[in-house]
Design a protein around this motif. Structure first.
Motif, PDB file in Angstrom:
ATOM      1  N   ARG A 100      20.109  24.607 -80.157  1.00 37.00           N
ATOM      2  CA  ARG A 100      20.439  23.269 -80.666  1.00 37.00           C
ATOM      3  C   ARG A 100      21.039  22.399 -79.566  1.00 37.00           C
ATOM      4  N   SER A 102      20.494  22.726 -76.332  1.00 33.45           N
ATOM      5  CA  SER A 102      19.391  22.413 -75.424  1.00 33.45           C
ATOM      6  C   SER A 102      18.534  21.276 -75.956  1.00 33.45           C
ATOM      7  N   GLN A 103      18.251  21.308 -77.240  1.00 29.97           N
ATOM      8  CA  GLN A 103      17.422  20.266 -77.853  1.00 29.97           C
ATOM      9  C   GLN A 103      18.146  18.920 -77.877  1.00 29.97           C
ATOM     10  N   GLU A 104      19.457  18.960 -78.122  1.00 27.49           N
ATOM     11  CA  GLU A 104      20.241  17.721 -78.155  1.00 27.49           C
ATOM     12  C   GLU A 104      20.277  17.073 -76.766  1.00 27.49           C
ATOM     13  N   LYS A 106      18.068  17.483 -74.416  1.00 31.63           N
ATOM     14  CA  LYS A 106      16.707  17.011 -74.146  1.00 31.63           C
ATOM     15  C   LYS A 106      16.453  15.675 -74.835  1.00 31.63           C
ATOM     16  N   SER A 107      16.943  15.514 -76.066  1.00 35.24           N
ATOM     17  CA  SER A 107      16.749  14.261 -76.796  1.00 35.24           C
ATOM     18  C   SER A 107      17.474  13.105 -76.120  1.00 35.24           C
ATOM     19  N   ARG A 108      18.537  13.433 -75.348  1.00 34.52           N
ATOM     20  CA  ARG A 108      19.292  12.402 -74.630  1.00 34.52           C
ATOM     21  C   ARG A 108      18.821  12.249 -73.184  1.00 34.52           C
ATOM     22  N   ASN A 109      17.745  12.977 -72.841  1.00 37.55           N
ATOM     23  CA  ASN A 109      17.182  12.934 -71.489  1.00 37.55           C
ATOM     24  C   ASN A 109      18.206  13.367 -70.445  1.00 37.55           C
TER      25      ASN A 109
END
Length: 248
Positions: A100, A102-104, A106-109
Motif C-alpha cells: 500500500r 509503494s502504491q501510494e 507511485k500515485s504521487r510520482n
C-alpha cells in the motif's frame, strides 16, 4: 446469524488450536493459557506468517521500491510506518502494508530511492551550514585571548547582501538552468538542487559538465538558504517545462 452454540463451539476450536501451537496440551487446563504459553503461541504464529511470506525483511524491500536497499529505518522514521515487529536484530514488515505504501508513493510520482537521496543531501547541506555558524559562534565566545592595549577602533558591519541581489542571483540561475539545458543533469526540488549522476552512468559524463553542474547546485542551494534567512520566503521553481512557474 450464528447461534450461541456455534459461537461456543468455534471458540473451543480456537482454544484447541492455540494449545497445539503453544505445545501445552499436556499441561493442566488452568496452565494451558498462561501468559508464557500465549507468548509462545504468538511467536509460533509469527514464524508461520513469515514462512508464508506475509512478513518481509529489509532485504526484501527492493522488490517493492526500486533501488532501495536496507530502507526500513528510513520508512519507519520518515513515514511513521508501524506495521512491523522485531525478532532479534531483524525487522519484519507486513507485506500488504508495504504494498500500500509503494502504491501510494507511485500515485504521487515519488521515487523512494531518490527521495532518500534528497533527504540525505539536504541533511549534509544543513550540516555544512550549521558547522559554519558554530565555528563563527565559537570564535565570538572564545575566552582565552591576549589583546595589546593599542588594539582599538577596528570594526566593520557584517556583510548582508541586499534581498534584491539574492533574487537577481536566483533569476539568473534559473535562466542558466533553462538556457544550458541543465535539467538533463540536475533535479530541483523546491529550494534544494541535486545532481542526477548515478553509478555506473556517472563515468560517461564529462568532468567539465560535472563541475559546472555541481557549482550551479551549490550556488542555487546557498542562494535559497540566503533568501529564506533574509525574508522567510520559500522558493517555488518548476524547471524547465514551465519557466513562468518561478516565483519568489
Amino acid at each position: 446469524m450464528k447461534s450461541e452454540e456455534q459461537i461456543i463451539r468455534e471458540l473451543a476450536e480456537i482454544k484447541q488450536a492455540i494449545v497445539r501451537i503453544a505445545g501445552t496440551s499436556e499441561l493442566p487446563k488452568e496452565e494451558q493459557f498462561s501468559v508464557s504459553a500465549l507468548d509462545k503461541a504468538a511467536v509460533e504464529l509469527k514464524k508461520l506468517a513469515i514462512t508464508r511470506g506475509e512478513w518481509i525483511q529489509d532485504r526484501d524491500l527492493s522488490r517493492y521500491f526500486k533501488g532501495v536497499y536496507n530502507g526500513g529505518k528510513f520508512i519507519r522514521e520518515t513515514f511513521g510506518f508501524n506495521d512491523y515487529f522485531t525478532k532479534g536484530k531483524s525487522y519484519y514488515y507486513r507485506k500488504s502494508s508495504i504494498l500500500r505504501l509503494s502504491q501510494e508513493l507511485k500515485s504521487r510520482n515519488v521515487d523512494l530511492a531518490r527521495y532518500m537521496e534528497l533527504k540525505e543531501s539536504e541533511a549534509k547541506f544543513q550540516e555544512k551550514v550549521a558547522a559554519v555558524k558554530a565555528a563563527k559562534k565559537k570564535e565570538k565566545t572564545k575566552s582565552r585571548f591576549l589583546l595589546p592595549d593599542s588594539l582599538k577602533d577596528i570594526t566593520t558591519d557584517g556583510f548582508q547582501p541586499p534581498i534584491e541581489q539574492v533574487e537577481t542571483e536566483l533569476k539568473q540561475l534559473q535562466k542558466d538552468f533553462i538556457n544550458e539545458n541543465l535539467s538533463k543533469y540536475i533535479d530541483v526540488y523546491g529550494r534544494h538542487a541535486m545532481l542526477k549522476f548515478r553509478y555506473p552512468f556517472s563515468g560517461f559524463v564529462g568532468k567539465e559538465i560535472k563541475s559546472r553542474c555541481k557549482r550551479w547546485c551549490d550556488q542555487y542551494n546557498m542562494a535559497c538558504q540566503a533568501l529564506s534567512e533574509l525574508t522567510g520566503k520559500q522558493l517555488k521553481f518548476s524547471p524547465p517545462e514551465n519557466p513562468s512557474a518561478y516565483e519568489l
